[in-house]
Design a protein around this motif. Structure first.
Motif, PDB file in Angstrom:
ATOM      1  N   ARG A 194       0.695  -1.282   0.046  1.00 27.19           N
ATOM      2  CA  ARG A 194       0.022  -0.075   0.154  1.00 27.19           C
ATOM      3  C   ARG A 194       0.724   1.169   0.096  1.00 27.19           C
ATOM      4  O   ARG A 194       0.645   2.295   0.686  1.00 27.19           O
ATOM      5  N   GLU A 217     -15.841  -2.069  -5.380  1.00 27.33           N
ATOM      6  CA  GLU A 217     -16.129  -2.467  -6.808  1.00 27.33           C
ATOM      7  C   GLU A 217     -17.280  -3.135  -7.027  1.00 27.33           C
ATOM      8  O   GLU A 217     -17.320  -4.150  -6.698  1.00 27.33           O
ATOM      9  N   PRO A 227      -8.797  -5.781 -13.130  1.00 28.21           N
ATOM     10  CA  PRO A 227      -8.846  -4.999 -12.037  1.00 28.21           C
ATOM     11  C   PRO A 227      -8.283  -3.793 -11.986  1.00 28.21           C
ATOM     12  O   PRO A 227      -8.396  -2.734 -11.261  1.00 28.21           O
ATOM     13  N   LYS A 275      -8.098   6.237 -11.068  1.00 31.18           N
ATOM     14  CA  LYS A 275      -7.234   5.413 -10.004  1.00 31.18           C
ATOM     15  C   LYS A 275      -6.672   4.029 -10.674  1.00 31.18           C
ATOM     16  O   LYS A 275      -5.975   3.235  -9.929  1.00 31.18           O
ATOM     17  N   ARG A 319      -6.066  -9.351  -7.490  1.00 30.73           N
ATOM     18  CA  ARG A 319      -6.587  -8.277  -7.569  1.00 30.73           C
ATOM     19  C   ARG A 319      -5.892  -7.137  -8.028  1.00 30.73           C
ATOM     20  O   ARG A 319      -6.376  -5.818  -8.291  1.00 30.73           O
ATOM     21  N   ARG A 320      -4.360  -7.064  -7.692  1.00 28.22           N
ATOM     22  CA  ARG A 320      -3.645  -6.065  -8.088  1.00 28.22           C
ATOM     23  C   ARG A 320      -2.965  -6.180  -9.409  1.00 28.22           C
ATOM     24  O   ARG A 320      -2.081  -5.177  -9.555  1.00 28.22           O
ATOM     25  N   LYS A 361     -20.408  -2.414 -12.113  1.00 34.14           N
ATOM     26  CA  LYS A 361     -20.605  -1.165 -12.952  1.00 34.14           C
ATOM     27  C   LYS A 361     -19.270  -0.413 -12.978  1.00 34.14           C
ATOM     28  O   LYS A 361     -19.037   0.247 -13.710  1.00 34.14           O
ATOM     29  N   ALA A 362     -18.939  -0.212 -11.665  1.00 32.16           N
ATOM     30  CA  ALA A 362     -17.776   0.756 -11.272  1.00 32.16           C
ATOM     31  C   ALA A 362     -16.999   0.361 -10.052  1.00 32.16           C
ATOM     32  O   ALA A 362     -17.521  -0.261  -9.512  1.00 32.16           O
ATOM     33  N   VAL A 363     -15.826   1.430  -9.984  1.00 30.61           N
ATOM     34  CA  VAL A 363     -15.200   1.475  -8.766  1.00 30.61           C
ATOM     35  C   VAL A 363     -15.346   2.659  -8.060  1.00 30.61           C
ATOM     36  O   VAL A 363     -15.001   3.712  -8.673  1.00 30.61           O
ATOM     37  N   LYS A 365       3.562   1.987   1.307  1.00 33.05           N
ATOM     38  CA  LYS A 365       4.260   2.023   2.354  1.00 33.05           C
ATOM     39  C   LYS A 365       5.544   1.805   2.313  1.00 33.05           C
ATOM     40  O   LYS A 365       6.638   2.274   3.131  1.00 33.05           O
ATOM     41  N   ASP A 379     -14.388   5.154  -4.535  1.00 33.14           N
ATOM     42  CA  ASP A 379     -13.281   5.224  -3.484  1.00 33.14           C
ATOM     43  C   ASP A 379     -14.323   5.284  -2.178  1.00 33.14           C
ATOM     44  O   ASP A 379     -15.567   6.047  -2.251  1.00 33.14           O
ATOM     45  N   TYR A 399     -16.238  -6.563  -4.877  1.00 35.85           N
ATOM     46  CA  TYR A 399     -15.024  -6.610  -4.386  1.00 35.85           C
ATOM     47  C   TYR A 399     -14.906  -5.141  -3.221  1.00 35.85           C
ATOM     48  O   TYR A 399     -15.317  -4.269  -3.958  1.00 35.85           O
ATOM     49  N   ILE A 410     -12.138   0.786 -16.192  1.00 32.50           N
ATOM     50  CA  ILE A 410     -12.930   0.648 -14.933  1.00 32.50           C
ATOM     51  C   ILE A 410     -12.547   1.558 -13.909  1.00 32.50           C
ATOM     52  O   ILE A 410     -13.216   2.188 -12.925  1.00 32.50           O
ATOM     53  N   ARG A 411     -11.131   1.873 -13.742  1.00 35.26           N
ATOM     54  CA  ARG A 411     -10.612   2.555 -12.593  1.00 35.26           C
ATOM     55  C   ARG A 411     -10.355   4.230 -12.887  1.00 35.26           C
ATOM     56  O   ARG A 411     -10.115   4.647 -11.861  1.00 35.26           O
TER      57      ARG A 411
END
Lengths: 446, 129
Positions: free
Chosen positions: A151, B63, A310, A319, A285-286, B66-68, A153, B70, B43, A315-316
């Protein structure tokens, strides 16, 4: 036939809708001096002329099959059954991309799923993705995963100096500006030296298996040390070696990456190659790229789907932790077809041939006056030969005799003056090996 | 669409997290509106105990198909508990967002930070208009 779908009328309508007269008006923001630079291109050629020109360029290359080739160092000369290309060239498959509407291309997804399954099985991991551009990219992506797992760190990355020099260079380019501390690979650190560098700031430690010198290091206790420090163990592995040696999953690797070019992909300068990436379920997931899964459709029939992507931008959004939304679909298919054709026994047989031929060559070379072979560790199909003169000079003589000699190690390792890395695969006949050994002996006498 | 639940005893952030205050402990989850908007949640990514965040910082993500989205902390504090059940059974966030689908518990740094959050009535108005 026009490949441009818009008519002049439609273009004019679009231009007037946005209030300009010509397409050139759209480039007004570019300073006029730079707007339409002269490109100084040659005059147009006919197809016949282009073909002749391209053939002339291609013929400036030498072909590995015309030589007795003893060079590997990351690109390996293996036999590619002709069925591999026949399947690749089929129109249904012939694209470098995973399809944008994936589920409609069940055949492509099935091939990718089978590729992932075989990679996971070879590496001893739970899951593999649909591939990356090349082995170096896969290693760079493994670093991102380890940073995410910590994460952010932790920011120290320990790389073994015996990871392929190009991979280490790509990793530094890929991650420049992120403030990472990439350590371990500047000197001659051993596996235990690397383990001593582990601390509470270390996100991952990566080693190569076999290492760049073809050797199998003792990695049996490494995972425990890495895990005790709270870091991930990443293993860069030649997947062909995994047909013969213990899989990295068995000695505790968290991520296994590497170059799958040995599986049905020709040696090419600049690729296309095939980066494979496999990991344990807890990190799935990473990972970057995509994972194809098997499921059942509404009628209970077997079907394949895009199970996971993921980290991608679609999708992100902002992010996303990788800008990779594509893969080497066609090359993954080549590896899939190659592995399916070979089967478990066939692949092991190829690896055994490589191993035995390499060991025969090493034995013969070590008997030559002035040459010695580092046999301090077990090795797969490459080994380091200490020569009585610079490897570059030996190679100049060998090429005249139709032999591509070993990789000159001083290019990447200053302490290895007069050392060459020799590779022997199933493609090298015993006659070729004997000819190579004899030529080495002759060169040394001069 | 069923009536969305907005329990009266909770505080709400405009980013759709809820906060339950018990002494200096705050329990945090996402609202019924948020889970409904996200659709099937597949998730949930949560911090670990001991992490500290300021008000407004991202502490994880959810998650869905549809979307993620925060997860934003409504008040600053140190994470003292994480709902490990939802990381393996993320559908609980859909089925019981204020109960079994809670996400984390924190030790609240400054209770005054909760003053700017919405009460149930204002949040309802905010999300229905």
């Amino acid at each position: 036939m026009s490949y441009i779908p818009h008519t002049d009328v439609e273009r004019q309508q679009m231009l007037s809708a946005i209030g300009v007269t010509t397409i050139e008006d759209l480039f007004d923001a570019v300073p006029s001096a730079h707007r339409f630079p002269r490109l100084n291109l040659p005059t147009p050629l006919s197809e016949m002329e282009v073909l002749a020109e391209m053939m002339a360029l291609a013929e400036a290359n030498e072909h590995a099959q015309d030589y007795a080739n003893f060079r590997g160092a990351g690109a390996y000369h293996h036999y590619i059954p002709s069925a591999v290309n026949h399947i690749l060239m089929r129109g249904e498959f012939y694209t470098a991309y995973t399809p944008y509407q994936p589920e409609i291309s069940q055949g492509t997804l099935q091939a990718t799923f089978e590729y992932q399954t075989m990679i996971a099985s070879l590496t001893g991991m739970d899951a593999a993705n649909a591939s990356h551009y090349d082995g170096a990219t896969s290693l760079a992506e493994a670093i991102t995963v380890s940073l995410e797992v910590s994460r952010h760190k932790r920011n120290k990355i320990i790389l073994s100096p015996t990871i392929h020099p190009h991979y280490r260079a790509v990793v530094r380019t890929y991650h420049q500006g992120r403030g990472l501390k990439i350590v371990g690979d500047k000197g001659q650190a051993t596996i235990s030296d690397l383990a001593d560098m582990l601390d509470e700031n270390t996100a991952m430690l990566a080693v190569s298996y076999p290492n760049f010198f073809g050797q199998i290091d003792d990695l049996t206790t490494l995972a425990e040390k890495v895990h005790n420090a709270g870091a991930l163990l990443v293993v860069v592995a030649n997947p062909m070696a995994l047909a013969l040696f213990k899989s990295p999953g068995d000695f505790g690797a968290d991520i296994v990456v590497g170059e799958a070019q040995p599986f049905g992909i020709p040696m090419g300068f600049g690729g296309p190659y095939l980066g494979y990436f496999a990991t344990r379920m807890e990190y799935v997931r990473r990972i970057a790229g995509r994972v194809i899964g098997e499921t059942a459709d509404t009628e209970g029939q077997r079907a394949y789907v895009m199970t996971l992507r993921p980290r991608e931008q679609d999708i992100r959004r902002e992010k996303a932790t990788s800008n990779i939304c594509t893969n080497q679909g066609l090359m993954a298919l080549a590896a899939c077809v190659y592995l399916a054709l070979m089967g478990k026994q066939g692949l092991r047989k190829v690896a055994e041939l490589c191993y035995h031929k390499a060991h025969y060559a090493a034995k013969q070379i070590s008997a030559l006056k002035g040459f010695s072979v580092d046999q301090s560790l077990p090795y797969f199909h490459e080994f380091v030969v200490k020569c009585p003169m610079p490897a570059a000079r030996i190679n100049e003589r060998l090429i005249e005799q139709g032999i591509i000699g070993g990789y000159d190690l001083v290019q990447d390792y200053a302490h290895l003056k007069n050392h060459m890395l020799v590779c022997v695969t199933e493609m090298n006949t015993k006659d070729e090996i004997d000819m190579f050994v004899e030529a080495l002996g002759e060169v040394a006498k001069q | 669409m069923a009536e969305l639940k907005v329990p009266a005893e909770l505080k709400y952030a405009k980013s759709d997290e809820w906060l339950r205050i018990e002494g200096d402990t705050g329990t945090i989850g996402i609202s019924d509106y948020a889970q409904d908007q996200l659709n099937d949640i597949v998730y949930v990514e949560l911090p670990v105990v001991g992490d500290t965040f300021n008000k407004g910082e991202t502490f994880g993500s959810v998650e869905s198909v549809k979307a993620v989205a925060d997860l934003v902390l409504p008040v600053g504090g140190e994470v003292i508990a994480v709902n490990d059940t939802v990381t393996s059974a993320s559908e609980l966030v859909n089925s019981d967002p204020y109960g079994k689908g809670w996400l984390i518990k924190i030790k609240i740094n400054d209770a005054a930070e909760a003053d700017s959050l919405l009460n149930a009535e204002s949040y309802s108005t905010y999300r229905t208009n």
